[in-house]
Design an enzyme around this catalytic site. Structure first.
Site, PDB file in Angstrom:
ATOM      1  N   ASP A  59      96.823  19.984  -0.016  1.00 14.73           N
ATOM      2  CA  ASP A  59      96.027  20.383   0.720  1.00 14.73           C
ATOM      3  C   ASP A  59      94.896  20.690   0.102  1.00 14.73           C
ATOM      4  O   ASP A  59      93.844  21.652   0.365  1.00 14.73           O
ATOM      5  CB  ASP A  59      96.257  21.074   1.841  1.00 14.73           C
ATOM      6  CG  ASP A  59      95.870  21.261   2.594  1.00 14.73           C
ATOM      7  OD1 ASP A  59      94.713  20.998   3.208  1.00 14.73           O
ATOM      8  OD2 ASP A  59      96.123  22.878   3.291  1.00 14.73           O
ATOM      9  N   SER A  70      90.796  22.261   7.851  1.00 14.15           N
ATOM     10  CA  SER A  70      91.706  21.293   8.070  1.00 14.15           C
ATOM     11  C   SER A  70      92.159  20.949   9.995  1.00 14.15           C
ATOM     12  O   SER A  70      92.481  21.586  10.580  1.00 14.15           O
ATOM     13  CB  SER A  70      93.010  21.076   7.712  1.00 14.15           C
ATOM     14  OG  SER A  70      92.678  21.446   6.214  1.00 14.15           O
ATOM     15  N   GLN A 116      92.459  12.903   5.649  1.00 14.36           N
ATOM     16  CA  GLN A 116      92.576  14.067   6.133  1.00 14.36           C
ATOM     17  C   GLN A 116      91.117  14.366   6.813  1.00 14.36           C
ATOM     18  O   GLN A 116      90.091  13.326   5.981  1.00 14.36           O
ATOM     19  CB  GLN A 116      92.709  16.079   4.708  1.00 14.36           C
ATOM     20  CG  GLN A 116      93.019  17.131   5.685  1.00 14.36           C
ATOM     21  CD  GLN A 116      93.121  18.090   4.879  1.00 14.36           C
ATOM     22  OE1 GLN A 116      92.001  18.716   4.059  1.00 14.36           O
ATOM     23  NE2 GLN A 116      93.944  18.500   4.934  1.00 14.36           N
TER      24      GLN A 116
END
Length: 288
Positions: A207, A231, A281
């Site tokens: 991430d 996110s 993502q």
């Protein structure tokens, strides 16, 4: 082992407060919200502690629902969705202030053998040892007298070395913009031979740079552009065992952005070129 990595490993050692209920905390830092990779990693630890040792995680699908509050603990409730002969499914809900901030479904699989292929190849890049540390490269961009110097001087749990331009570099030089990011990373200490620990740390690292691939396309950078983001969801597939105390190449690209959202996908390769992890993502990105 530096203090940042010690702190991270301590954060991942969740407290079990009841059957299938765990509690985690956040670093003692002055941040506005909890880092998404931390929540995903802690949730995966919680799920993994309810699964037999002979089953390894092969996929996870997660949604970031609300910003996490770093000032209070996070409670992880694990639901045992299914225990099959070959696959085990778990659902995890992370709760703060009585509300869900994060949900994740994870699937675990016994080790089996079958047909194998790998259609994608690792990009040809320079060796990580030839690349500067992230903090040294950033200091060259912002200057040694920048207010960011104190933040950059803090130890980091992950040693990340960029093959491609940083977002700050592309912000200043439009010719450096692009839709692909290649980063070598590793945890710079020998870690235990615990498969769950290595995939959890891979999830944590996944991430850090993925959304930056979207920003790089447009010459945007956190702290240098008038933008906000977060996110929205995160998915990972673990194809083969991975050791994150050895160099891993994280090859990332952004195929699309629009409607205040951006999509990024990544592939983690071992140094020998084996594809170990795939990541996708979507993030909210608003430019003011």
């Amino acid at each position: 082992m530096n203090e940042a990595l010690k702190e991270l490993l301590d954060l991942l050692d969740l407290e079990q407060i009841e059957l299938d209920i765990f509690r985690g905390r956040s670093p003692e830092e002055r941040i506005q919200r909890v880092f998404g990779g931390q929540v995903a990693a802690q949730a995966l630890v919680a799920a993994g502690r309810t699964v037999p040792d002979d089953r390894n995680v092969h996929s996870l699908h997660a949604y970031f629902i609300r910003p996490g509050d770093p000032a209070i603990p996070i409670v992880y409730n694990v639901e045992r969705v299914r225990d099959g002969r070959s696959f085990t499914t778990r659902r995890v809900v992370a709760v703060q202030h009585g509300k869900a901030i994060f949900t994740m479904s994870a699937s675990f699989h016994v080790t089996e053998t079958s047909v194998e292929h790998q259609a994608t190849t690792m990009p040809e890049v320079v060796d990580p040892e030839t690349l500067p540390l992230f903090k040294d490269r950033m200091l060259q961009v912002v200057g040694s007298d920048s207010p960011m110097r104190e933040w950059l001087s803090k130890p980091r749990p992950v040693d990340a070395r960029y093959v491609t331009p940083l977002t700050w570099e592309a912000h200043r030089d439009p010719e450096l913009r692009g839709s692909k990011t290649n980063v070598w990373f590793r945890y710079d200490t020998e870690l235990p031979d615990d498969p769950l620990l290595h995939v959890v740390l891979a999830a944590y690292a996944s991430d850090f740079t993925l959304v930056d691939t979207v920003l790089l396309t447009h010459g945007l950078a956190w702290g240098a552009s008038n933008l906000s983001g977060a996110s929205l969801d995160h998915a990972m597939w673990f194809h083969r065992p991975i050791r994150v105390d050895e160099w891993v190449l994280y090859a990332q690209e952004s195929p699309w952005s629009g409607a205040a959202r951006g999509l990024a996908r990544g592939e983690m390769f071992t140094r020998s070129g084996d594809l170990a992890v795939s990541v996708v993502q979507e993030a909210m990105i608003r430019v003011r």
